[in-house]
Enzyme design. Structure first.
Site, mmCIF file in Angstrom:
data_model
loop_
_atom_site.group_PDB
_atom_site.id
_atom_site.type_symbol
_atom_site.label_atom_id
_atom_site.label_comp_id
_atom_site.label_asym_id
_atom_site.label_seq_id
_atom_site.Cartn_x
_atom_site.Cartn_y
_atom_site.Cartn_z
ATOM 1 N N LYS A 180 0.866 -1.186 0.000
ATOM 2 C CA LYS A 180 0.000 0.000 0.000
ATOM 3 C C LYS A 180 0.901 1.234 0.000
ATOM 4 O O LYS A 180 1.542 1.543 0.999
ATOM 5 C CB LYS A 180 -0.905 0.051 1.244
ATOM 6 N N GLU A 255 10.620 1.383 9.792
ATOM 7 C CA GLU A 255 11.561 2.473 9.486
ATOM 8 C C GLU A 255 10.805 3.757 9.790
ATOM 9 O O GLU A 255 9.951 4.180 9.012
ATOM 10 C CB GLU A 255 11.972 2.422 8.002
ATOM 11 N N CYS A 289 13.599 11.435 6.512
ATOM 12 C CA CYS A 289 13.729 10.932 7.886
ATOM 13 C C CYS A 289 15.154 11.115 8.393
ATOM 14 O O CYS A 289 15.376 11.204 9.594
ATOM 15 C CB CYS A 289 13.346 9.467 7.929
ATOM 16 N N GLU A 386 10.246 16.318 14.410
ATOM 17 C CA GLU A 386 10.773 16.354 13.039
ATOM 18 C C GLU A 386 10.259 17.617 12.362
ATOM 19 O O GLU A 386 9.058 17.887 12.394
ATOM 20 C CB GLU A 386 10.214 15.170 12.257
HETATM 21 P P1 NAP Z 1 2.709 8.450 7.795
HETATM 22 O O1 NAP Z 1 1.629 9.421 7.985
HETATM 23 O O2 NAP Z 1 3.088 7.568 8.922
HETATM 24 O O3 NAP Z 1 2.315 7.599 6.510
HETATM 25 C C1 NAP Z 1 3.133 6.578 6.004
HETATM 26 C C2 NAP Z 1 2.269 5.519 5.350
HETATM 27 O O4 NAP Z 1 1.389 4.970 6.336
HETATM 28 C C3 NAP Z 1 1.373 6.055 4.236
HETATM 29 O O5 NAP Z 1 1.238 5.063 3.251
HETATM 30 C C4 NAP Z 1 0.047 6.263 4.962
HETATM 31 O O6 NAP Z 1 -1.077 6.192 4.117
HETATM 32 C C5 NAP Z 1 0.060 5.074 5.895
HETATM 33 N N1 NAP Z 1 -0.835 5.217 7.053
HETATM 34 C C6 NAP Z 1 -1.213 6.353 7.694
HETATM 35 N N2 NAP Z 1 -2.040 6.045 8.708
HETATM 36 C C7 NAP Z 1 -2.214 4.696 8.697
HETATM 37 C C8 NAP Z 1 -2.957 3.783 9.489
HETATM 38 N N3 NAP Z 1 -3.716 4.191 10.510
HETATM 39 N N4 NAP Z 1 -2.887 2.464 9.189
HETATM 40 C C9 NAP Z 1 -2.131 2.036 8.147
HETATM 41 N N5 NAP Z 1 -1.403 2.860 7.361
HETATM 42 C C10 NAP Z 1 -1.427 4.174 7.644
HETATM 43 O O7 NAP Z 1 4.076 9.154 7.370
HETATM 44 P P2 NAP Z 1 4.308 10.186 6.201
HETATM 45 O O8 NAP Z 1 3.931 11.540 6.680
HETATM 46 O O9 NAP Z 1 3.710 9.699 4.935
HETATM 47 O O10 NAP Z 1 5.885 10.061 6.013
HETATM 48 C C11 NAP Z 1 6.768 10.811 6.748
HETATM 49 C C12 NAP Z 1 7.303 10.007 7.909
HETATM 50 O O11 NAP Z 1 8.002 8.858 7.413
HETATM 51 C C13 NAP Z 1 8.314 10.788 8.693
HETATM 52 O O12 NAP Z 1 8.135 10.564 10.061
HETATM 53 C C14 NAP Z 1 9.650 10.191 8.227
HETATM 54 O O13 NAP Z 1 10.690 10.360 9.139
HETATM 55 C C15 NAP Z 1 9.271 8.767 8.002
HETATM 56 N N6 NAP Z 1 10.220 8.109 7.108
HETATM 57 C C16 NAP Z 1 11.088 7.190 7.628
HETATM 58 C C17 NAP Z 1 12.009 6.575 6.819
HETATM 59 C C18 NAP Z 1 12.980 5.577 7.367
HETATM 60 O O14 NAP Z 1 13.535 4.823 6.575
HETATM 61 N N7 NAP Z 1 13.194 5.509 8.676
HETATM 62 C C19 NAP Z 1 12.053 6.863 5.453
HETATM 63 C C20 NAP Z 1 11.156 7.800 4.947
HETATM 64 C C21 NAP Z 1 10.234 8.401 5.794
HETATM 65 P P3 NAP Z 1 -1.772 7.519 3.526
HETATM 66 O O15 NAP Z 1 -0.759 8.119 2.642
HETATM 67 O O16 NAP Z 1 -2.909 6.987 2.790
HETATM 68 O O17 NAP Z 1 -2.131 8.377 4.696
#
Ligand code: NAP
Length: 482
Positions: A180, A255, A289, A386
């Site tokens: 997804k 991650e 991140c 962040e």
């Molecule tokens: P996010 O809100 O956690 O969303 C990430 C993914 O999870 C998206 O596909 C989102 O879908 C999905 N999601 C959201 N709520 C969910 C739920 N209740 N159940 C299942 N899936 C759910 O994060 P983001 O804002 O997209 O990304 C930024 C974050 O990712 C930052 O915190 C960053 O540090 C982290 N990140 C970490 C790494 C690493 O390797 N450590 C790499 C890149 C990014 P939708 O898009 O449909 O909401």
């Protein structure tokens, strides 16, 4: 070729080797963050479509795991070659849906290809062990087997390479996987699915379901068929998914978020430190991140470093990532702009010095000025949160111990960077930092050969390197009486 006549643009889910709409016809709109124009719609799929994809993955698993490793690797290599032949198409889709400059998008697609190739090669190197049994008439074996059906959820900031880091090792290991992607950036995932079809990856081995995150996540986590979940995204959602996976005792790889310190000691090569700080802070408009979230600078070089950084930041070029010479694209959405505005206001209220930027860019929309804030202190919100935007806070410190204490004062533990030419200091600081990845005199820490991942609340597991495939393998122990 623009975003619309792109031959890899897809508007349907890819489930069991077939392009499908959602069962009820509901859709989500995908927009270009630079222009706000609608690129296309994708299905707003839910539980039924996710279950269908999981069933297809379960049906495909038996023959995929028995496919010889060299043939699984060859399929991944064909996928990599097709991505390389279509690099420009993939990069244009990525920039259109995510906003990053085309040069960065090409770099991300190259990284996707590199992960495919790395794990295509790793497939052949899955091996077990013959162990010393306690008696001569017994044989002990430790065999490596694929975990089974996997599920993956990926974020919008790296909509291509975050997929490759999960799907390539899963397929190399003999697992099947349902993905997804983030709703704001599903098109890179669907473009990769189109290429997987051409590469001859069998139906059901890799499926992509777009739609309602919460519902799809609940089905993936609650399924007894799915044996592993790999998630990249925020710590908040990672925590929730880990809880949801507890019911079926699934393996989880997480991650999550980071709060990277970037430390510049008095003895650093300042020019190199400035160039790395610029990349570690402003690449992808600060939406990484591993972004330098807190730049800690020692007293003796604070003024000189600040001056050099400011002149480099003033050279950054904000605009639509599809245009040549743009180095800073838009933020992903209005919410992200609002959060950056809040963090800057909070810092200025608490005594931060606005040295450049600090406002929405004159281009309007989701563009924000590259910003540097001096005299940052731990009481400011971005010391804990962040930023995920183009804001560089500069903190002043006096001693090595003080820098280490500041650097470790966070719940996160993903990436850290420091610059020093003193060999003794390099090893002391390297040992003291509580982080999964440390860049010493460099900001370059992520590629296919590197075990990428965090400690503390930045996650569990590693992606890339040999460790990346281990996440998709189980050990089966056999004791054989002769
Ligand atoms: P996010 O809100 O956690 O969303 C990430 C993914 O999870 C998206 O596909 C989102 O879908 C999905 N999601 C959201 N709520 C969910 C739920 N209740 N159940 C299942 N899936 C759910 O994060 P983001 O804002 O997209 O990304 C930024 C974050 O990712 C930052 O915190 C960053 O540090 C982290 N990140 C970490 C790494 C690493 O390797 N450590 C790499 C890149 C990014 P939708 O898009 O449909 O909401």
């Amino acid at each position: 070729m623009g975003a619309f006549d792109n031959p890899l643009l897809r508007s349907r889910c890819f489930i069991d080797g077939t392009w499908v709409d959602s069962d009820n016809g509901a859709v989500l709109t995908v927009t270009n963050p630079a222009t706000d124009e609608t690129l296309t719609t994708v299905p707003r799929a839910g539980a039924a479509e996710t279950e269908a994809a999981i069933e297809a993955a379960a049906a495909a698993f038996g023959s995929w795991k028995r496919t010889p490793a060299k043939d699984r690797g060859a399929a991944l290599a064909r996928w990599a070659n097709l991505a390389e032949q279509n690099l420009e198409e993939l990069a244009k889709i990525l920039t259109a849906e995510q906003g990053k400059p085309l040069a960065e998008a090409r770099g991300e697609v190259r990284s996707t290809i590199a992960y495919f190739r790395w794990f295509a090669e790793e497939a052949r190197r899955i091996d077990g062990q013959i162990l010393q049994a306690p008696s001569a008439d017994r044989q002990y074996l430790a065999m490596r087997e694929p975990v089974g059906v996997c599920a993956a959820i990926t974020p919008w900031n790296f909509p291509s390479s975050m997929i490759a880091r999960k799907v390539a090792p899963a397929l190399a290991a003999g697992c099947t996987i349902v993905l997804k992607p983030a709703n704001q950036t599903p098109l890179s995932a669907l473009a990769l699915a189109a290429l997987s079809e051409r590469a001859g990856i069998p139906a059901g081995v890799f499926s992509v379901v777009t739609g309602d995150a919460r519902t799809i996540g609940q089905v993936m986590c609650g399924s007894v068929t799915v044996r592993k979940l790999s998630f990249t995204g925020s710590t908040q959602v990672g925590r929730l998914l880990m809880q949801q996976c507890a019911g079926t005792i699934k393996k989880v790889s997480l991650e999550l978020g980071g709060n990277a310190p970037f430390i510049v000691f008095d003895d650093a090569d300042l020019q190199a430190a400035v160039q790395s700080a610029l990349a570690a802070k402003f690449r992808n408009t600060g939406q990484m991140c591993t972004c330098a979230n807190r730049i800690l600078v020692q007293d003796g070089v604070y003024e000189a470093f600040t001056e050099k950084l400011l002149s480099a930041v003033r050279e950054l070029n904000v605009g639509n990532g599809a245009e040549a010479h743009v180095t800073q694209g838009p933020l992903i959405d209005e919410h992200a702009v609002g959060k950056v505005e809040e963090l800057v206001t909070d810092a200025v209220t608490k005594g931060g010095q606005l040295l450049c930027g600090g406002r929405k860019h004159v281009l309007g929309g989701r563009f924000y000025e590259p910003t540097v804030i001096g005299d940052a202190v731990p009481a400011m919100r971005f010391s804990r949160e962040e930023i995920f935007g183009p804001v560089a806070p500069l903190y002043r410190f006096s001693t090595e111990d003080e820098a280490i204490a500041l650097a470790n004062d966070t719940e996160y533990g993903l990436a850290a960077y420091f610059f020093s030419k003193d060999l003794g200091r390099v090893f002391r600081v390297l040992q003291a930092l509580e982080y999964g990845m440390v860049g010493v005199n460099t900001h370059l820490i992520a590629d296919e050969a590197a075990p990428f991942g965090g400690v503390k609340q930045s996650g569990l597991g590693r992606e890339g390197a040999r460790e990346g495939i281990n996440e998709y393998l189980e050990t089966k122990f056999a004791s054989v009486q002769l």
